[in-house]
Design a protein around this motif. Structure first.
Motif, PDB file in Angstrom:
ATOM      1  N   GLY A  79      37.202  52.365  28.136  1.00  0.00           N
ATOM      2  CA  GLY A  79      36.063  51.921  28.938  1.00  0.00           C
ATOM      3  C   GLY A  79      36.366  50.854  29.973  1.00  0.00           C
ATOM      4  O   GLY A  79      35.460  50.132  30.391  1.00  0.00           O
ATOM      5  N   ASP A  80      37.609  50.740  30.416  1.00  0.00           N
ATOM      6  CA  ASP A  80      37.957  49.694  31.382  1.00  0.00           C
ATOM      7  C   ASP A  80      37.079  49.771  32.632  1.00  0.00           C
ATOM      8  O   ASP A  80      36.829  50.850  33.159  1.00  0.00           O
ATOM      9  CB  ASP A  80      39.417  49.837  31.835  1.00  0.00           C
ATOM     10  N   GLN A  81      36.704  48.598  33.112  1.00  0.00           N
ATOM     11  CA  GLN A  81      35.919  48.487  34.331  1.00  0.00           C
ATOM     12  C   GLN A  81      36.583  47.448  35.240  1.00  0.00           C
ATOM     13  O   GLN A  81      36.974  46.370  34.774  1.00  0.00           O
ATOM     14  CB  GLN A  81      34.499  48.021  33.994  1.00  0.00           C
ATOM     15  N   VAL A  82      36.702  47.775  36.521  1.00  0.00           N
ATOM     16  CA  VAL A  82      37.245  46.841  37.500  1.00  0.00           C
ATOM     17  C   VAL A  82      36.091  46.363  38.386  1.00  0.00           C
ATOM     18  O   VAL A  82      35.205  47.148  38.736  1.00  0.00           O
ATOM     19  CB  VAL A  82      38.363  47.536  38.314  1.00  0.00           C
ATOM     20  N   VAL A  83      36.106  45.072  38.703  1.00  0.00           N
ATOM     21  CA  VAL A  83      35.060  44.470  39.529  1.00  0.00           C
ATOM     22  C   VAL A  83      35.694  44.037  40.848  1.00  0.00           C
ATOM     23  O   VAL A  83      36.645  43.246  40.844  1.00  0.00           O
ATOM     24  CB  VAL A  83      34.454  43.237  38.817  1.00  0.00           C
ATOM     25  N   THR A  84      35.196  44.556  41.960  1.00  0.00           N
ATOM     26  CA  THR A  84      35.759  44.163  43.252  1.00  0.00           C
ATOM     27  C   THR A  84      34.677  43.588  44.154  1.00  0.00           C
ATOM     28  O   THR A  84      33.512  43.981  44.093  1.00  0.00           O
ATOM     29  CB  THR A  84      36.457  45.334  43.983  1.00  0.00           C
ATOM     30  N   VAL A  85      35.115  42.646  44.978  1.00  0.00           N
ATOM     31  CA  VAL A  85      34.235  41.985  45.931  1.00  0.00           C
ATOM     32  C   VAL A  85      34.816  42.290  47.309  1.00  0.00           C
ATOM     33  O   VAL A  85      35.687  41.567  47.804  1.00  0.00           O
ATOM     34  CB  VAL A  85      34.197  40.467  45.667  1.00  0.00           C
ATOM     35  N   PRO A  86      34.360  43.376  47.936  1.00  0.00           N
ATOM     36  CA  PRO A  86      35.018  43.854  49.151  1.00  0.00           C
ATOM     37  C   PRO A  86      35.033  42.836  50.287  1.00  0.00           C
ATOM     38  O   PRO A  86      36.044  42.732  50.987  1.00  0.00           O
ATOM     39  CB  PRO A  86      34.196  45.096  49.531  1.00  0.00           C
ATOM     40  N   ASP A  87      33.968  42.064  50.469  1.00  0.00           N
ATOM     41  CA  ASP A  87      33.949  41.144  51.617  1.00  0.00           C
ATOM     42  C   ASP A  87      34.990  40.043  51.471  1.00  0.00           C
ATOM     43  O   ASP A  87      35.383  39.417  52.454  1.00  0.00           O
ATOM     44  CB  ASP A  87      32.540  40.546  51.818  1.00  0.00           C
ATOM     45  N   ALA A  88      35.443  39.798  50.247  1.00  0.00           N
ATOM     46  CA  ALA A  88      36.418  38.738  49.997  1.00  0.00           C
ATOM     47  C   ALA A  88      37.793  39.301  49.619  1.00  0.00           C
ATOM     48  O   ALA A  88      38.756  38.538  49.483  1.00  0.00           O
ATOM     49  CB  ALA A  88      35.909  37.827  48.878  1.00  0.00           C
TER      50      ALA A  88
ATOM     51  N   VAL B  71      38.668  40.539  46.768  1.00  0.00           N
ATOM     52  CA  VAL B  71      39.007  40.066  45.420  1.00  0.00           C
ATOM     53  C   VAL B  71      38.767  41.179  44.405  1.00  0.00           C
ATOM     54  O   VAL B  71      37.770  41.897  44.491  1.00  0.00           O
ATOM     55  CB  VAL B  71      38.172  38.826  45.045  1.00  0.00           C
ATOM     56  N   MET B  72      39.698  41.316  43.466  1.00  0.00           N
ATOM     57  CA  MET B  72      39.595  42.328  42.407  1.00  0.00           C
ATOM     58  C   MET B  72      39.821  41.686  41.045  1.00  0.00           C
ATOM     59  O   MET B  72      40.828  41.010  40.834  1.00  0.00           O
ATOM     60  CB  MET B  72      40.647  43.422  42.646  1.00  0.00           C
ATOM     61  N   PHE B  73      38.880  41.894  40.121  1.00  0.00           N
ATOM     62  CA  PHE B  73      39.035  41.488  38.712  1.00  0.00           C
ATOM     63  C   PHE B  73      39.463  42.730  37.926  1.00  0.00           C
ATOM     64  O   PHE B  73      38.724  43.705  37.883  1.00  0.00           O
ATOM     65  CB  PHE B  73      37.717  40.955  38.138  1.00  0.00           C
ATOM     66  N   THR B  74      40.626  42.657  37.295  1.00  0.00           N
ATOM     67  CA  THR B  74      41.195  43.849  36.657  1.00  0.00           C
ATOM     68  C   THR B  74      41.030  43.881  35.145  1.00  0.00           C
ATOM     69  O   THR B  74      41.338  44.906  34.535  1.00  0.00           O
ATOM     70  CB  THR B  74      42.699  43.925  36.937  1.00  0.00           C
ATOM     71  N   GLY B  75      40.597  42.776  34.529  1.00  0.00           N
ATOM     72  CA  GLY B  75      40.684  42.734  33.069  1.00  0.00           C
ATOM     73  C   GLY B  75      42.122  42.936  32.626  1.00  0.00           C
ATOM     74  O   GLY B  75      43.067  42.626  33.377  1.00  0.00           O
ATOM     75  N   ASP B  76      42.311  43.491  31.445  1.00  0.00           N
ATOM     76  CA  ASP B  76      43.659  43.580  30.861  1.00  0.00           C
ATOM     77  C   ASP B  76      44.486  44.740  31.394  1.00  0.00           C
ATOM     78  O   ASP B  76      45.585  44.994  30.883  1.00  0.00           O
ATOM     79  CB  ASP B  76      43.566  43.666  29.330  1.00  0.00           C
ATOM     80  N   LEU B  77      44.011  45.424  32.418  1.00  0.00           N
ATOM     81  CA  LEU B  77      44.890  46.369  33.104  1.00  0.00           C
ATOM     82  C   LEU B  77      46.050  45.618  33.753  1.00  0.00           C
ATOM     83  O   LEU B  77      47.107  46.199  33.992  1.00  0.00           O
ATOM     84  CB  LEU B  77      44.111  47.143  34.172  1.00  0.00           C
TER      85      LEU B  77
ATOM     86  N   VAL C 101      42.634  38.989  40.235  1.00  0.00           N
ATOM     87  CA  VAL C 101      42.379  38.122  39.078  1.00  0.00           C
ATOM     88  C   VAL C 101      42.689  38.954  37.838  1.00  0.00           C
ATOM     89  O   VAL C 101      41.954  39.888  37.506  1.00  0.00           O
ATOM     90  CB  VAL C 101      40.921  37.628  39.040  1.00  0.00           C
ATOM     91  N   PRO C 102      43.807  38.640  37.159  1.00  0.00           N
ATOM     92  CA  PRO C 102      44.191  39.429  35.990  1.00  0.00           C
ATOM     93  C   PRO C 102      43.353  39.037  34.773  1.00  0.00           C
ATOM     94  O   PRO C 102      42.621  38.037  34.808  1.00  0.00           O
ATOM     95  CB  PRO C 102      45.661  39.043  35.799  1.00  0.00           C
ATOM     96  N   GLY C 103      43.478  39.797  33.696  1.00  0.00           N
ATOM     97  CA  GLY C 103      42.781  39.438  32.464  1.00  0.00           C
ATOM     98  C   GLY C 103      43.250  38.098  31.923  1.00  0.00           C
ATOM     99  O   GLY C 103      42.449  37.283  31.454  1.00  0.00           O
TER     100      GLY C 103
END
Ligand code: ZN
Length: 297
Positions: free
Chosen positions: A167-176, A178-184, A224-226
């Protein structure tokens, strides 16, 4: 899982770093079982990424985020169901809208209770943080993908498909960028393979490599890694390269009909030689075990 011997796995609100305009990271201070936590602001709302392990860390995160938000509405999401990322969600009930992707909600429902038991068995410092944990119930479970409008800023929530978990989910903020990857992704660490047969074999090294290639193609500026230091695009390539090395070295030996324990021993020694500074050497063997069971997609 190996027993936990580190310092108390608690979130501290120190070293908070603004990685982009109105977007801060509470760093994990290189403590295993403390995740990097994100707070992403828009004009109307603020999104928190990850809760920390257990209610007391999560309460600190909530207080920090509420102060930061200055009256803006709060949302919470988590990158995957693992305890240090999601097992503080109860602290946000009634304060933030908790939303996750469908596969992560399924992981939490199917595996949450057994992970709570497993983590409580990792040692007293972990068990203490998990006292009083009630598994969080997301307010919103989305199908497909989700674009969350925070006001003047749209954040993309995207399930990646099976990788570190189902169920991994990645969170990205396109205007900045920035990507939050969690433990990927972890920085300076061997990839964490939660490969615990016969209880949990949801991780897939083969699919994880495919996921990494897709993330690389998105060209984020900040990753931003996990766990571990925030970095740039290179962090993604480093993980992909390691996973490919691990796959190739495992499969080469499997093709020679070498037995799995011997493969694990040889590949472990080789990976440590190639990455002498990386933490988490205990995760190499589970990675070999996982890949040994897999075949080309
Ligand atoms: Zn994890």
């Amino acid at each position: 899982m190996p027993e936990y011997n580190g310092p108390d796995p608690v979130v501290e609100i120190t070293g908070v770093t603004e990685v982009a305009r109105d977007l801060v990271v509470v760093p994990n201070r290189h403590i295993d079982l403390v995740p990097n936590i994100g707070v992403i602001g828009g004009t109307r709302s603020v999104l928190i990424v990850e809760t920390g392990l257990g209610p007391s860390s999560a309460e600190k995160v909530l207080k920090f985020a509420a102060d930061y938000a200055k009256g803006r509405r709060l949302y919470l999401t988590t990158t995957h169901f693992h305890p240090e990322h999601a097992f503080g969600a109860q602290a946000f009930a009634g304060e933030a809208t908790y939303l996750v992707n469908r596969a992560q909600a399924d992981d939490l429902a199917g595996r949450g209770a057994s992970y709570l038991d497993m983590f409580r068995g990792l040692g007293e410092p972990v068990a203490r943080q998990l006292e009083g944990v009630k598994l969080g119930i997301p307010d919103v479970v989305y199908d497909g993908s989700c674009d969350l409008d925070l006001g003047g800023r749209v954040v993309h929530l995207r399930p990646t498909g099976q990788g570190h978990t189902k169920g991994d989910q990645v969170v990205t903020v396109p205007d900045a960028g920035v990507m939050f990857t969690g433990d990927l992704v972890e920085t300076g660490q061997f990839s964490i393979f939660p490969w615990f047969p016969p209880y949990d074999t949801d991780v897939s090294g083969v699919r994880w490599i495919t996921v990494m290639q897709r993330l690389i193609d998105e060209h984020p500026r900040v990753v931003v890694p996990g766990h571990g230091d925030v970095g740039g695009h290179q962090l993604l390539a480093d993980v992909r390269d390691y996973l490919e090395e691990l796959r190739d070295e495992t499969w080469r030996r499997r093709d020679l009909a070498m037995e799995e324990p011997k493969i694990a021993e040889e590949v472990r020694a080789l990976m440590i030689k190639r990455h002498p500074d990386w933490a988490g050497q205990e995760w190499i063997e589970p990675g070999v075990g996982c890949l040994y069971s897999e075949h080309a997609a």
